[in-house]
Design a protein around this motif. Structure first.
Motif, PDB file in Angstrom:
ATOM      1  N   GLN A   1       0.836  -1.200   0.000  1.00  0.00           N
ATOM      2  CA  GLN A   1       0.000   0.000   0.000  1.00  0.00           C
ATOM      3  C   GLN A   1       0.873   1.253   0.000  1.00  0.00           C
ATOM      4  OE1 GLN A   1      -2.415   0.453   3.480  1.00  0.00           O
ATOM      5  NE2 GLN A   1      -3.587   2.156   2.625  1.00  0.00           N
ATOM      6  N   LEU A   2       1.939   1.236   0.789  1.00  0.00           N
ATOM      7  CA  LEU A   2       2.847   2.378   0.853  1.00  0.00           C
ATOM      8  C   LEU A   2       3.579   2.576  -0.473  1.00  0.00           C
ATOM      9  CD1 LEU A   2       3.672   4.415   3.047  1.00  0.00           C
ATOM     10  CD2 LEU A   2       5.640   2.967   3.504  1.00  0.00           C
ATOM     11  N   ILE A   3       3.984   1.467  -1.107  1.00  0.00           N
ATOM     12  CA  ILE A   3       4.662   1.549  -2.410  1.00  0.00           C
ATOM     13  C   ILE A   3       3.724   2.101  -3.473  1.00  0.00           C
ATOM     14  CG2 ILE A   3       5.676   0.166  -4.269  1.00  0.00           C
ATOM     15  CD1 ILE A   3       6.884  -1.625  -2.081  1.00  0.00           C
ATOM     16  N   SER A   4       2.439   1.726  -3.414  1.00  0.00           N
ATOM     17  CA  SER A   4       1.497   2.251  -4.411  1.00  0.00           C
ATOM     18  C   SER A   4       1.255   3.749  -4.214  1.00  0.00           C
ATOM     19  CB  SER A   4       0.175   1.482  -4.357  1.00  0.00           C
ATOM     20  OG  SER A   4      -0.511   1.760  -3.161  1.00  0.00           O
ATOM     21  N   GLN A   5       1.332   4.231  -2.974  1.00  0.00           N
ATOM     22  CA  GLN A   5       1.131   5.660  -2.713  1.00  0.00           C
ATOM     23  C   GLN A   5       2.403   6.478  -2.933  1.00  0.00           C
ATOM     24  OE1 GLN A   5      -0.389   5.799   1.252  1.00  0.00           O
ATOM     25  NE2 GLN A   5      -2.462   5.197   0.632  1.00  0.00           N
ATOM     26  N   PHE A   6       3.550   5.878  -2.620  1.00  0.00           N
ATOM     27  CA  PHE A   6       4.839   6.557  -2.755  1.00  0.00           C
ATOM     28  C   PHE A   6       5.788   5.668  -3.555  1.00  0.00           C
ATOM     29  CE2 PHE A   6       2.996   7.898   1.284  1.00  0.00           C
ATOM     30  CZ  PHE A   6       2.934   9.273   1.101  1.00  0.00           C
ATOM     31  N   PRO A   7       5.811   5.815  -4.862  1.00  0.00           N
ATOM     32  CA  PRO A   7       6.604   4.931  -5.720  1.00  0.00           C
ATOM     33  C   PRO A   7       8.112   4.952  -5.446  1.00  0.00           C
ATOM     34  CG  PRO A   7       5.052   6.201  -7.028  1.00  0.00           C
ATOM     35  CD  PRO A   7       4.999   6.737  -5.640  1.00  0.00           C
ATOM     36  N   VAL A   8       8.601   5.956  -4.716  1.00  0.00           N
ATOM     37  CA  VAL A   8      10.038   6.013  -4.430  1.00  0.00           C
ATOM     38  C   VAL A   8      10.488   4.767  -3.657  1.00  0.00           C
ATOM     39  CG1 VAL A   8       9.862   7.314  -2.249  1.00  0.00           C
ATOM     40  CG2 VAL A   8      11.904   7.516  -3.654  1.00  0.00           C
ATOM     41  N   PHE A   9       9.599   4.202  -2.825  1.00  0.00           N
ATOM     42  CA  PHE A   9       9.959   2.989  -2.096  1.00  0.00           C
ATOM     43  C   PHE A   9      10.117   1.815  -3.046  1.00  0.00           C
ATOM     44  CE2 PHE A   9       7.745   5.380   1.344  1.00  0.00           C
ATOM     45  CZ  PHE A   9       8.857   5.539   2.156  1.00  0.00           C
ATOM     46  N   GLY A  10       9.328   1.778  -4.096  1.00  0.00           N
ATOM     47  CA  GLY A  10       9.477   0.743  -5.107  1.00  0.00           C
ATOM     48  C   GLY A  10      10.780   0.886  -5.872  1.00  0.00           C
ATOM     49  N   PHE A  11      11.175   2.128  -6.118  1.00  0.00           N
ATOM     50  CA  PHE A  11      12.447   2.363  -6.810  1.00  0.00           C
ATOM     51  C   PHE A  11      13.633   1.936  -5.959  1.00  0.00           C
ATOM     52  CE2 PHE A  11       9.942   5.697  -9.169  1.00  0.00           C
ATOM     53  CZ  PHE A  11       9.898   4.973 -10.353  1.00  0.00           C
ATOM     54  N   LEU A  12      13.507   2.052  -4.635  1.00  0.00           N
ATOM     55  CA  LEU A  12      14.583   1.598  -3.748  1.00  0.00           C
ATOM     56  C   LEU A  12      14.795   0.090  -3.852  1.00  0.00           C
ATOM     57  CD1 LEU A  12      13.870   3.637  -0.487  1.00  0.00           C
ATOM     58  CD2 LEU A  12      15.759   3.960  -2.093  1.00  0.00           C
ATOM     59  N   LEU A  13      13.700  -0.639  -4.084  1.00  0.00           N
ATOM     60  CA  LEU A  13      13.773  -2.096  -4.173  1.00  0.00           C
ATOM     61  C   LEU A  13      14.028  -2.594  -5.589  1.00  0.00           C
ATOM     62  CD1 LEU A  13      10.818  -2.940  -1.788  1.00  0.00           C
ATOM     63  CD2 LEU A  13      13.256  -3.088  -1.288  1.00  0.00           C
ATOM     64  N   LEU A  14      14.020  -1.694  -6.561  1.00  0.00           N
ATOM     65  CA  LEU A  14      14.184  -2.080  -7.966  1.00  0.00           C
ATOM     66  C   LEU A  14      15.457  -2.877  -8.248  1.00  0.00           C
ATOM     67  CD1 LEU A  14      12.517  -1.835 -10.498  1.00  0.00           C
ATOM     68  CD2 LEU A  14      13.768   0.242 -11.058  1.00  0.00           C
ATOM     69  N   PRO A  15      16.627  -2.514  -7.690  1.00  0.00           N
ATOM     70  CA  PRO A  15      17.826  -3.318  -7.969  1.00  0.00           C
ATOM     71  C   PRO A  15      17.716  -4.763  -7.467  1.00  0.00           C
ATOM     72  CG  PRO A  15      18.449  -1.218  -7.005  1.00  0.00           C
ATOM     73  CD  PRO A  15      16.960  -1.314  -6.926  1.00  0.00           C
ATOM     74  N   LEU A  16      16.877  -4.975  -6.469  1.00  0.00           N
ATOM     75  CA  LEU A  16      16.719  -6.320  -5.915  1.00  0.00           C
ATOM     76  C   LEU A  16      15.571  -7.096  -6.547  1.00  0.00           C
ATOM     77  CD1 LEU A  16      17.180  -5.358  -2.165  1.00  0.00           C
ATOM     78  CD2 LEU A  16      18.892  -6.297  -3.706  1.00  0.00           C
ATOM     79  N   ALA A  17      14.867  -6.487  -7.478  1.00  0.00           N
ATOM     80  CA  ALA A  17      13.671  -7.099  -8.067  1.00  0.00           C
ATOM     81  C   ALA A  17      13.916  -8.495  -8.649  1.00  0.00           C
ATOM     82  CB  ALA A  17      13.070  -6.176  -9.112  1.00  0.00           C
ATOM     83  N   PRO A  18      15.011  -8.741  -9.393  1.00  0.00           N
ATOM     84  CA  PRO A  18      15.205 -10.098  -9.920  1.00  0.00           C
ATOM     85  C   PRO A  18      15.361 -11.141  -8.809  1.00  0.00           C
ATOM     86  CG  PRO A  18      16.644  -8.552 -11.063  1.00  0.00           C
ATOM     87  CD  PRO A  18      16.016  -7.812  -9.931  1.00  0.00           C
ATOM     88  N   LEU A  19      16.126 -10.817  -7.780  1.00  0.00           N
ATOM     89  CA  LEU A  19      16.305 -11.771  -6.677  1.00  0.00           C
ATOM     90  C   LEU A  19      15.009 -11.992  -5.914  1.00  0.00           C
ATOM     91  CD1 LEU A  19      19.757 -10.621  -5.268  1.00  0.00           C
ATOM     92  CD2 LEU A  19      19.268 -12.704  -6.546  1.00  0.00           C
ATOM     93  N   ILE A  20      14.251 -10.923  -5.694  1.00  0.00           N
ATOM     94  CA  ILE A  20      12.969 -11.046  -4.993  1.00  0.00           C
ATOM     95  C   ILE A  20      12.007 -11.896  -5.812  1.00  0.00           C
ATOM     96  CG2 ILE A  20      10.947  -9.739  -4.217  1.00  0.00           C
ATOM     97  CD1 ILE A  20      12.887  -7.439  -3.538  1.00  0.00           C
ATOM     98  N   THR A  21      12.004 -11.711  -7.124  1.00  0.00           N
ATOM     99  CA  THR A  21      11.122 -12.486  -7.996  1.00  0.00           C
ATOM    100  C   THR A  21      11.486 -13.968  -7.981  1.00  0.00           C
ATOM    101  OG1 THR A  21      10.869 -10.559  -9.417  1.00  0.00           O
ATOM    102  CG2 THR A  21      10.243 -12.686 -10.354  1.00  0.00           C
ATOM    103  N   VAL A  22      12.775 -14.278  -8.095  1.00  0.00           N
ATOM    104  CA  VAL A  22      13.215 -15.679  -8.081  1.00  0.00           C
ATOM    105  C   VAL A  22      12.884 -16.323  -6.744  1.00  0.00           C
ATOM    106  CG1 VAL A  22      15.263 -17.165  -8.084  1.00  0.00           C
ATOM    107  CG2 VAL A  22      15.002 -15.401  -9.826  1.00  0.00           C
ATOM    108  N   TYR A  23      13.177 -15.628  -5.643  1.00  0.00           N
ATOM    109  CA  TYR A  23      12.896 -16.192  -4.321  1.00  0.00           C
ATOM    110  C   TYR A  23      11.390 -16.393  -4.131  1.00  0.00           C
ATOM    111  CZ  TYR A  23      12.961 -16.969   0.682  1.00  0.00           C
ATOM    112  OH  TYR A  23      12.792 -17.522   1.929  1.00  0.00           O
ATOM    113  N   GLY A  24      10.591 -15.419  -4.545  1.00  0.00           N
ATOM    114  CA  GLY A  24       9.140 -15.543  -4.420  1.00  0.00           C
ATOM    115  C   GLY A  24       8.580 -16.687  -5.245  1.00  0.00           C
ATOM    116  N   THR A  25       9.117 -16.867  -6.447  1.00  0.00           N
ATOM    117  CA  THR A  25       8.665 -17.970  -7.305  1.00  0.00           C
ATOM    118  C   THR A  25       9.011 -19.318  -6.671  1.00  0.00           C
ATOM    119  OG1 THR A  25       9.004 -16.593  -9.251  1.00  0.00           O
ATOM    120  CG2 THR A  25       8.815 -18.969  -9.614  1.00  0.00           C
TER     121      THR A  25
END
Length: 164
Positions: free
Chosen positions: A34-58
């Motif tokens: 919810q916070l990421i949808s309201q403040f996209p800057v938090f999503g940008f902070l996690l962007l470099p980790l997105a591939p690892l987060i996606t693999v781990y989540g899968t």
């Protein structure tokens, strides 16, 4: 904190010490949607980790008890293995402890009924949980890449007791 008995960690040690912090990130991420949808800057902070987060989540969705398997593998193969540098073992144990703390708070949060306590209180607690994770993991990652021990009060003391 820099330990005098251990040499300055090399780049590989720093990267390997940073990898376990994926555990608390994936554990705390659902509370920040919810916070990421309201403040996209938090999503940008996690962007470099997105591939690892996606693999781990899968892997977590496809393999039963994947999180538990990773937990025991890290404890037995990394934290208790004295052939691995103390820097890697310390950061691994700290990431595990942060994810355990998140699991306990998420259990408490799941027991709270949003209709009973109010949606505002529920979303506030979720946001605090996410921001606490983001700050503690962010600080730990910065210190790890600098080659320093990330000292988080109380948590790091418990980690120092576990890592010999």
């Amino acid at each position: 904190m820099t330990w005098s008995s251990s040499p300055n960690p090399n780049v590989l040690d720093r990267v390997l010490a940073a990898l376990p912090y994926i555990l608390p990130i994936t554990a705390g991420l659902p509370y920040g949607l919810q916070l990421i949808s309201q403040f996209p800057v938090f999503g940008f902070l996690l962007l470099p980790l997105a591939p690892l987060i996606t693999v781990y989540g899968t892997l977590e969705r496809t393999i039963p008890f994947f999180g538990l398997i990773v937990f025991f593998a890290l404890i037995l193969l990394v934290v208790r293995n004295e052939n691995i540098s103390r820097f890697i073992r310390f950061n691994t144990m700290q990431a595990i402890l942060l994810s355990i703390i998140l699991a306990v708070f998420s259990l408490i949060l799941s027991l709270l009924d949003p209709s009973l306590f109010g949606a505002l209180l529920f979303s506030t607690l979720s946001n605090v949980l996410f921001l606490g994770m983001l700050i503690s993991v962010g600080f730990s990652l910065v210190q790890t890449f600098r080659g320093l021990y990330a000292e988080i009060p109380t948590i790091s003391e418990a980690v120092h007791m576990q890592v010999r």
